[in-house]
Design a protein around this motif. Structure first.
Motif, PDB file in Angstrom:
ATOM      1  N   MET A   1     -11.014  -4.662  -2.054  1.00  0.00           N
ATOM      2  CA  MET A   1     -10.588  -5.532  -3.145  1.00  0.00           C
ATOM      3  C   MET A   1     -11.047  -6.957  -2.860  1.00  0.00           C
TER       4      MET A   1
ATOM      5  N   HIS B   1       0.832  -1.209   0.000  1.00  0.00           N
ATOM      6  CA  HIS B   1       0.000   0.000   0.000  1.00  0.00           C
ATOM      7  C   HIS B   1       0.861   1.251   0.000  1.00  0.00           C
TER       8      HIS B   1
ATOM      9  N   ASP C   1      -2.206  -2.174  -3.523  1.00  0.00           N
ATOM     10  CA  ASP C   1      -2.989  -1.006  -3.942  1.00  0.00           C
ATOM     11  C   ASP C   1      -2.226   0.285  -3.671  1.00  0.00           C
TER      12      ASP C   1
END
Length: 260
Positions: free
Chosen positions: A77, A39, A68
């Motif tokens: 997700m 992330h 992500d």
């Protein structure tokens, strides 16, 4: 004397872009949730954060998230179980490698953002995360919301667990976090936040958005490192804790031992 851990999400810069002030925050907190590259965080910046944590004696945890970068791990997700388990294990392994290189030890895992929120209520996702952590190292502690599905799944997988409260987030009367989409979800007044956290530690309650007192059990208090004024807020919390005799103590020190 009361005791509690103070943690923050760190290592979340990427390349030329910095986020938060890790150096300052590591002089305040007792545990660092370090990004693992999915992330946020790149290998060099993550390693710098780990090195600084080791130098200051701050406990290191793997802040694992969905793959992500563009959404900072805050987008929901739908990841198949085998992929999610591999992703979580991969992130823990990457951070452990950098920690080894700096003479540090990863002692706990805290999911980030959407993965944290989903695992808190979704049995399938919670179980996948727990299996991944246990497969890498059953001695790791899982940090999450008190009473959550994530902690229940971790306990079922044989992991030790620790519960956390969020200093800079508002709570509903049911004891849940107010959605970031709602106004007032993120708190910014350092003095008010410090008083709230002192009540949490000494009385076991947090004032909800409707003014009611909500019981919240916490082994650790989190200040988000990317929030505006995060360092000043963490510093104020620690000042109030010190003044009121609340001792800062990592919930998962290198010597082992979990909160629950």
């Amino acid at each position: 004397m009361s005791a509690v851990d103070l943690n923050s999400d760190l290592g979340e810069g990427f390349g030329r872009w910095s986020l938060g002030d890790d150096e300052q925050m590591l002089g305040i907190v007792s545990s660092a949730n370090v990004a693992c590259g999915f992330h946020a965080g790149d290998p060099a910046s993550i390693r710098r954060t780990v090195r600084a944590a080791v130098e200051r004696g701050v406990t290191i945890g793997a802040h694992v998230g969905y793959r992500d970068l563009a959404g900072f791990g805050r987008r929901n997700m739908d990841v198949p179980d085998d992929e999610l388990e591999a992703d979580v294990a991969y992130q823990i392994g990457a951070l452990r490698g950098l920690a080894d290189a700096e003479g540090g030890v990863v002692t706990y895992v805290k999911p980030h953002g959407a993965l944290y929120n989903t695992a808190a209520v979704d049995e399938r996702v919670a179980a996948a995360v727990a299996r991944a952590v246990a497969a890498v190292d059953p001695g790791l502690v899982l940090l999450g919301l008190p009473g959550s599905t994530a902690l229940a799944a971790a306990a079922a997988a044989g992991l030790a667990t620790a519960a956390e409260a969020f200093a800079d987030r508002a709570y509903t009367p049911e004891g849940r976090l107010v959605s970031r989409r709602e106004p007032g979800a993120v708190l910014h007044d350092a003095d008010d936040v410090a008083r709230r956290m002192l009540r949490l530690v000494t009385e076991g309650v947090v004032t909800a958005v409707d003014g009611s007192d909500v019981p919240v059990r916490a082994d650790s208090v989190c200040v988000h490192g990317d929030s505006p004024g995060a360092v000043a807020m963490a510093r104020r919390i620690r000042e109030v804790f010190d003044a009121e005799g609340v001792h800062l103590r990592a919930f998962a020190p290198e010597t082992g031992g979990a909160a629950a």
